[in-house]
Scaffold this motif. Structure first.
Motif, mmCIF file in Angstrom:
data_model
loop_
_atom_site.group_PDB
_atom_site.id
_atom_site.type_symbol
_atom_site.label_atom_id
_atom_site.label_comp_id
_atom_site.label_asym_id
_atom_site.label_seq_id
_atom_site.Cartn_x
_atom_site.Cartn_y
_atom_site.Cartn_z
ATOM 1 N N VAL A 234 -54.843 26.114 37.459
ATOM 2 C CA VAL A 234 -53.389 25.970 37.449
ATOM 3 C C VAL A 234 -52.776 27.217 36.823
ATOM 4 O O VAL A 234 -53.249 27.692 35.787
ATOM 5 C CB VAL A 234 -52.956 24.712 36.674
ATOM 6 N N GLU A 235 -51.727 27.730 37.455
ATOM 7 C CA GLU A 235 -51.061 28.920 36.935
ATOM 8 C C GLU A 235 -49.573 28.865 37.259
ATOM 9 O O GLU A 235 -49.152 28.152 38.182
ATOM 10 C CB GLU A 235 -51.673 30.191 37.535
ATOM 11 N N PRO A 236 -48.741 29.598 36.488
ATOM 12 C CA PRO A 236 -47.305 29.638 36.793
ATOM 13 C C PRO A 236 -47.053 30.497 38.032
ATOM 14 O O PRO A 236 -47.522 31.631 38.108
ATOM 15 C CB PRO A 236 -46.685 30.282 35.553
ATOM 16 N N ARG A 237 -46.324 29.952 39.000
ATOM 17 C CA ARG A 237 -45.883 30.701 40.175
ATOM 18 C C ARG A 237 -44.360 30.630 40.238
ATOM 19 O O ARG A 237 -43.775 29.569 40.030
ATOM 20 C CB ARG A 237 -46.486 30.122 41.452
ATOM 21 N N LYS A 238 -43.741 31.746 40.556
ATOM 22 C CA LYS A 238 -42.289 31.812 40.552
ATOM 23 C C LYS A 238 -41.715 31.295 41.870
ATOM 24 O O LYS A 238 -42.228 31.597 42.947
ATOM 25 C CB LYS A 238 -41.841 33.252 40.315
ATOM 26 N N PRO A 278 -41.849 33.703 47.116
ATOM 27 C CA PRO A 278 -41.893 35.106 47.518
ATOM 28 C C PRO A 278 -43.050 35.336 48.493
ATOM 29 O O PRO A 278 -44.022 34.585 48.505
ATOM 30 C CB PRO A 278 -42.132 35.839 46.195
ATOM 31 N N ASP A 279 -42.935 36.355 49.310
ATOM 32 C CA ASP A 279 -44.036 36.672 50.227
ATOM 33 C C ASP A 279 -45.289 37.085 49.451
ATOM 34 O O ASP A 279 -46.402 36.743 49.821
ATOM 35 C CB ASP A 279 -43.611 37.788 51.190
ATOM 36 N N ASP A 280 -45.091 37.835 48.399
ATOM 37 C CA ASP A 280 -46.177 38.172 47.473
ATOM 38 C C ASP A 280 -46.076 37.191 46.315
ATOM 39 O O ASP A 280 -45.101 37.221 45.559
ATOM 40 C CB ASP A 280 -46.026 39.624 46.997
ATOM 41 N N ASP A 292 -35.741 38.357 41.746
ATOM 42 C CA ASP A 292 -35.897 39.443 42.702
ATOM 43 C C ASP A 292 -34.786 39.289 43.731
ATOM 44 O O ASP A 292 -34.881 38.484 44.652
ATOM 45 C CB ASP A 292 -37.279 39.363 43.364
ATOM 46 N N HIS A 293 -33.720 40.044 43.577
ATOM 47 C CA HIS A 293 -32.540 39.867 44.432
ATOM 48 C C HIS A 293 -32.790 40.298 45.868
ATOM 49 O O HIS A 293 -32.046 39.901 46.771
ATOM 50 C CB HIS A 293 -31.352 40.612 43.823
ATOM 51 N N SER A 294 -33.826 41.082 46.090
ATOM 52 C CA SER A 294 -34.132 41.487 47.463
ATOM 53 C C SER A 294 -34.571 40.295 48.306
ATOM 54 O O SER A 294 -34.449 40.318 49.537
ATOM 55 C CB SER A 294 -35.217 42.561 47.476
ATOM 56 N N ILE A 295 -35.091 39.237 47.655
ATOM 57 C CA ILE A 295 -35.517 38.050 48.410
ATOM 58 C C ILE A 295 -34.324 37.405 49.100
ATOM 59 O O ILE A 295 -34.422 36.974 50.261
ATOM 60 C CB ILE A 295 -36.232 37.060 47.475
ATOM 61 N N TRP A 296 -33.188 37.357 48.414
ATOM 62 C CA TRP A 296 -31.976 36.826 49.046
ATOM 63 C C TRP A 296 -31.516 37.726 50.191
ATOM 64 O O TRP A 296 -31.241 37.248 51.302
ATOM 65 C CB TRP A 296 -30.871 36.685 48.006
ATOM 66 N N ALA A 321 -34.589 31.579 38.990
ATOM 67 C CA ALA A 321 -36.029 31.514 39.234
ATOM 68 C C ALA A 321 -36.625 30.485 38.293
ATOM 69 O O ALA A 321 -36.275 30.432 37.110
ATOM 70 C CB ALA A 321 -36.686 32.875 39.009
ATOM 71 N N GLY A 322 -37.499 29.657 38.817
ATOM 72 C CA GLY A 322 -38.229 28.680 38.010
ATOM 73 C C GLY A 322 -39.710 28.807 38.274
ATOM 74 O O GLY A 322 -40.147 29.615 39.099
#
Length: 399
Positions: A234-238, A278-280, A292-296, A321-322
């Motif tokens: 288990v790990e934190p993912r944004k 995110p894609d990455d 990451d504002h580029s995602i929008w 972001a959560g």
């Protein structure tokens, strides 16, 4: 930091957000449980918890039977919240049943949706498979170029006020005897043979003995487990959420629409909500909530405008972001005792399903602590054994 009232508790819960409070509430209300409960929470504001960043959605559109049943109880709990609380002051929780709409752009995914729909229907869910023409007739605002069909359900699927449920769980758990402590677990000590947790050491320096330790620390779940020499994947993912207004609002509610791109969108009062991974998608630090504002600009807005042409003219109102407590093994929860350290209880790895599953999962964990078994709904398929045995829990409907 606060000092605990006692030096020994029957149950110590690490983490007091949605799951810590669900377990504490179900446990403290059970007349067959007469033990003491300590809930240790490092940040009582819950500002950065997954609970505070949730979109409060619920769906029955899963492929695994047990996940469907878990969400069906979640809907039952939401509708019957006042009765469950047994308090005249408890509010009514409204489930805004705008529904989920999974869109398929290829025959393989369409076949998966049709297969899942049969399972959901057999269990009483209202899911229907719709052709592209049927979707257009119901929601003419979509651009359905390339879409073959989709699964849709308007019964007990949508969003609700999860924050109020959390607040009442915490409040009532305290009233029923659970002690909430602003502190942090820094060390977990096992017995000489290494098969039981004996105590936890807190940031205040206090050492607290415990009969059972329950890991409800969300994205920090693996960190808590490592204190006991245990490992979980288990790990934190944004994950990103965007609230926007439309220059020309739609003439009807927008279901929670899962686009083939991975972007999802739905109505949010007079506004609209969208989100995506995110894609990455690497693991992130516990305190990394940088957006990451580029995602929008590069992913979300173009997808919205393509799928709903009325969303070409929109204004971003808010975003955040959560973190998901992401199970990298199979994206499903890890529930119940460790196979060797029998009094270490996992409540981890929900991978975005946590809020909607919290009523059933909290109830199940409380049953296991009290009776040594699940009584209302068999949750054994989420056990730690599958992690050890590399036995994947198959769920084909993960957002």
């Amino acid at each position: 930091m606060q000092t605990p009232q006692k030096t020994s508790y029957d149950v110590v819960i690490v983490g007091g957000a949605m799951y810590g409070s669900s377990v504490a509430w179900w446990l403290s209300r059970n007349p067959d449980f007469d033990g003491s409960i300590l809930v240790v929470e490092r940040d009582p504001t819950y500002e950065f918890s997954s609970t505070s960043h949730t979109n409060s959605c619920i769906r029955q559109q899963f492929s695994a039977e047990v996940n469907i049943k878990i969400s069906q109880f979640g809907a039952e709990f939401i509708h019957g919240f006042q009765e469950f609380m047994q308090d005249d002051e408890a509010p009514e929780i409204v489930l805004q049943s705008y529904g989920y709409l999974y869109l398929a752009d290829n025959e393989a995914f369409a076949a998966t949706l049709k297969d899942s729909q049969k399972t959901q229907q057999r269990l009483g869910a209202g899911t229907k498979y719709m052709t592209a023409d049927e979707i257009h007739a119901a929601y003419p605002f979509y651009n359905l170029d390339g879409i073959i069909g989709g699964n849709h359900n308007l019964i007990n699927e949508g969003y609700f006020d999860g924050g109020t449920i959390f607040d009442w769980w915490r409040r009532k758990a305290r009233a029923q005897g659970a002690e909430y402590l602003h502190n942090e677990v820094l060390e977990i000590t096992k017995n000489a043979t290494g098969d039981r947790i004996e105590s936890v050491t807190l940031a205040s320096g206090d050492v607290v003995s415990c009969g059972m330790l329950v890991n409800c620390s969300g994205p920090r779940g693996a960190h808590t487990a490592r204190m006991a020499g245990l490992d979980i994947p288990v790990e934190p993912r944004k994950r990103y959420t965007f609230i926007f207004s439309a220059q020309t609002p739609l003439d009807r509610d927008l279901p929670l629409t899962i686009d083939p791109s991975g972007v999802h969108m739905r109505s949010e009062g007079k506004y609209y909500l969208a989100g995506c991974p995110p894609d990455d998608d690497p693991a992130v630090e516990f305190d990394d909530f940088v957006q990451d504002h580029s995602i929008w600009e590069e992913k979300v807005w173009p997808t919205l405008a393509n799928r709903v042409p009325a969303f070409e003219a929109i204004k971003l109102m808010n975003s955040w972001a959560g973190h998901y407590d992401y199970n990298v093994f199979d994206q499903n929860a890890i529930i119940g005792p460790h196979t060797r350290v029998s009094n270490f209880i996992f409540v981890n790895g929900f991978s975005g399903h946590g809020l909607q599953q919290s009523p059933a999962m909290g109830r199940g964990v409380a049953e296991w602590i009290t009776y040594g078994e699940y009584r209302s709904l068999d949750l054994s398929s989420f056990g730690f054994e599958r992690i050890e045995n590399r036995d994947t829990f198959v769920e084909r409907a993960v957002i």
